[in-house]
Design a protein around this motif. Structure first.
Motif, mmCIF file in Angstrom:
data_model
loop_
_atom_site.group_PDB
_atom_site.id
_atom_site.type_symbol
_atom_site.label_atom_id
_atom_site.label_comp_id
_atom_site.label_asym_id
_atom_site.label_seq_id
_atom_site.Cartn_x
_atom_site.Cartn_y
_atom_site.Cartn_z
ATOM 1 N N UNK A 46 97.352 -54.506 16.098
ATOM 2 C CA UNK A 46 97.814 -54.746 14.426
ATOM 3 C C UNK A 46 99.104 -54.916 14.905
ATOM 4 N N UNK A 47 100.260 -54.496 15.163
ATOM 5 C CA UNK A 47 101.581 -54.671 15.609
ATOM 6 C C UNK A 47 102.173 -55.789 16.281
ATOM 7 N N UNK A 48 101.097 -56.228 17.128
ATOM 8 C CA UNK A 48 100.863 -57.896 17.896
ATOM 9 C C UNK A 48 100.411 -58.865 16.346
ATOM 10 N N UNK A 49 99.835 -58.485 15.550
ATOM 11 C CA UNK A 49 98.723 -59.914 14.996
ATOM 12 C C UNK A 49 100.123 -59.349 13.566
ATOM 13 N N UNK A 383 96.157 -62.970 21.745
ATOM 14 C CA UNK A 383 96.054 -61.787 20.686
ATOM 15 C C UNK A 383 96.529 -62.771 19.519
ATOM 16 N N UNK A 384 95.317 -62.613 18.586
ATOM 17 C CA UNK A 384 95.174 -64.067 16.970
ATOM 18 C C UNK A 384 95.345 -64.778 17.453
ATOM 19 N N UNK A 385 94.645 -65.446 18.472
ATOM 20 C CA UNK A 385 95.576 -67.638 18.561
ATOM 21 C C UNK A 385 93.238 -67.455 18.260
ATOM 22 N N UNK A 386 93.324 -68.392 17.805
ATOM 23 C CA UNK A 386 92.064 -69.340 18.066
ATOM 24 C C UNK A 386 91.794 -70.071 19.467
ATOM 25 N N UNK A 387 91.811 -70.002 20.411
ATOM 26 C CA UNK A 387 91.788 -70.659 21.391
ATOM 27 C C UNK A 387 92.442 -70.108 22.912
ATOM 28 N N UNK A 388 91.586 -69.612 23.660
ATOM 29 C CA UNK A 388 92.788 -68.718 25.107
ATOM 30 C C UNK A 388 92.398 -69.833 26.135
ATOM 31 N N UNK A 389 92.865 -70.435 27.094
ATOM 32 C CA UNK A 389 92.356 -70.626 28.440
ATOM 33 C C UNK A 389 91.651 -70.450 28.837
#
Length: 423
Positions: A46-49, A383-389
């Motif tokens: 929650x705090x990260x996003x 966190x919260x991104x659509x894609x990660x490596x």
């Protein structure tokens, strides 16, 4: 009837004494648990996003708080053992701090830097959590007394309530997202109201005096079995702390199942809640050690299978949630009951013992926060991104399932080598 009279009655008529007001223990356990594990699941994400706080910074704050616990939890255990007539009032004050801290964490926009606000509110929340947990479990020792199966029976009521509380806390924010624009704020205010009701319901249980002179930490740690159970708890509880801390990230980014976090959490904890009374009955018949070992082996198999999952494997992960959740029902019911029964023999007041127990369990969460979150961020996970490596997703899978699998194997070895015949 006062708590002191109830404790004396437990020696004369243990079954009736234990049965008295057990629903109060279930409700209070639900509130404490709702403030514990779910916060580690939701608060960092929650705090990260929402406020853009880095995972490494959040992990650092949580680790520092656990260092404070090294001093605080044993101290709170010392205080708990010396509270007599004022215990009901002190515990109620702790419940008020718990409720206010929850409101501050989720319902109030940070009036200062979000990281500092997170640190302040989480400190209040988990300080109250520790104080309430220590007093709650210590009171259970006196209530169960020396009844042959009293601690397992009380644990079944207590941990079933705790797991149901976790279920509710896990699903409510997700459900509220479709109802209100401030789901976490609504959850916080509802939690505060229920905390007040639970505190009032448990009020009579805090009345009474100490059963004997308080014991010191050295006295408890000098008992080989008590010390072994504490070490076992450390290794056995860390897998749950790891998977809870990374659960939202695993579901969203590894499985690609955005929106399924709440239902899967409920599936997991509901399986734990439903299984708790079953494990309790099996332990009464076959012994807690053999039953707990069986559950731990099932947990290893569940974590091992999770390592093979990939994007879209939602149904498979749902099955894992049911099986692994059921094993948590055994962990949270039988191991505390074993420790409580030992405390009834070496430290009947229980405050210092469960101060150590609370510390051990929170150290597992510290490990998850300070080690795993930075490792995940260093691997390129966001966190919260659509894609990660791909490398970040591989690291996420290894941390989420591989680390718990290894730790569980260590716990199995420790339990297998522990003699429980005298507990």
């Amino acid at each position: 009837m006062t708590a002191a009279r109830r404790w004396r009655a437990s020696e004369e008529a243990p079954d009736s004494a234990i049965a008295e007001r057990l629903p109060a223990y279930s409700l209070f356990a639900a509130i404490i648990s709702a403030a514990g594990l779910p916060i580690y699941i939701y608060a960092p994400a929650y705090y990260a996003e929402t406020f853009g706080v880095s995972l490494t910074a959040l992990g650092g704050v949580l680790f520092v708080l656990r260092l404070i616990d090294v001093i605080q939890d044993p101290a709170l255990g010392w205080v708990s053992e010396r509270l007599t007539r004022g215990k009901a009032l002190a515990v109620t004050a702790g419940a008020a701090l718990l409720a206010l801290s929850m409101i501050g964490l989720f319902a109030i926009a940070p009036p200062i830097d979000p990281l500092w606000w997170f640190a302040i509110t989480v400190t209040g929340l988990f300080s109250a959590f520790s104080f309430l947990t220590i007093n709650f479990y210590a009171t259970g020792i006196a209530k169960a007394g020396n009844a042959p199966t009293g601690h397992v029976r009380l644990a079944a009521w207590r941990e079933t309530g705790a797991l149901l509380g976790v279920c509710i806390a896990a699903i409510v924010p997700t459900v509220l997202m479709g109802v209100t624009g401030s789901p976490f704020a609504t959850f916080a205010y509802g939690f505060a109201a229920l905390t007040g009701l639970a505190a009032l319901y448990m009020w009579p249980e805090w009345q009474g005096r100490m059963t004997q002179s308080p014991m010191g930490i050295r006295d408890i740690l000098s008992d080989p079995l008590a010390k072994r159970l504490l070490i076992l708890a450390l290794f056995n509880a860390t897998p749950l702390a790891v998977s809870s801390t990374l659960f939202l990230f695993f579901v969203d980014s590894r499985l690609g199942a955005v929106g399924w976090e709440g239902p899967l959490l409920v599936l997991f904890f509901l399986a734990a809640a439903v299984s708790a009374p079953v494990w309790s009955r099996l332990a009464t018949r076959f012994g807690p050690k053999s039953v707990l070992l069986t559950a731990m082996v099932l947990a290893v198999l569940s974590f091992g299978y999770t390592l093979t999952l990939d994007t879209g494997d939602l149904i498979q992960f749902g099955i894992v949630c049911v099986l692994s959740g059921a094993t948590i029902g055994a962990d949270l019911t039988l191991l505390p009951a074993m420790f409580a029964k030992r405390m009834a023999q070496v430290s009947p007041n229980g405050g210092q013992g469960f101060g150590l127990w609370s510390l051990v369990n929170k150290l597992t969460l510290a490990f998850a926060a300070v080690v795993l979150l930075p490792l995940l961020e260093q691997a390129g996970f966001a966190a919260g991104t659509a894609t990660n490596p791909p490398g970040a997703l591989t690291m996420l899978t290894l941390l989420y399932a591989g680390v718990p699998c290894t730790l569980k194997l260590v716990a199995i070895g420790l339990l297998a080598a522990t003699k429980l015949e005298d507990t």
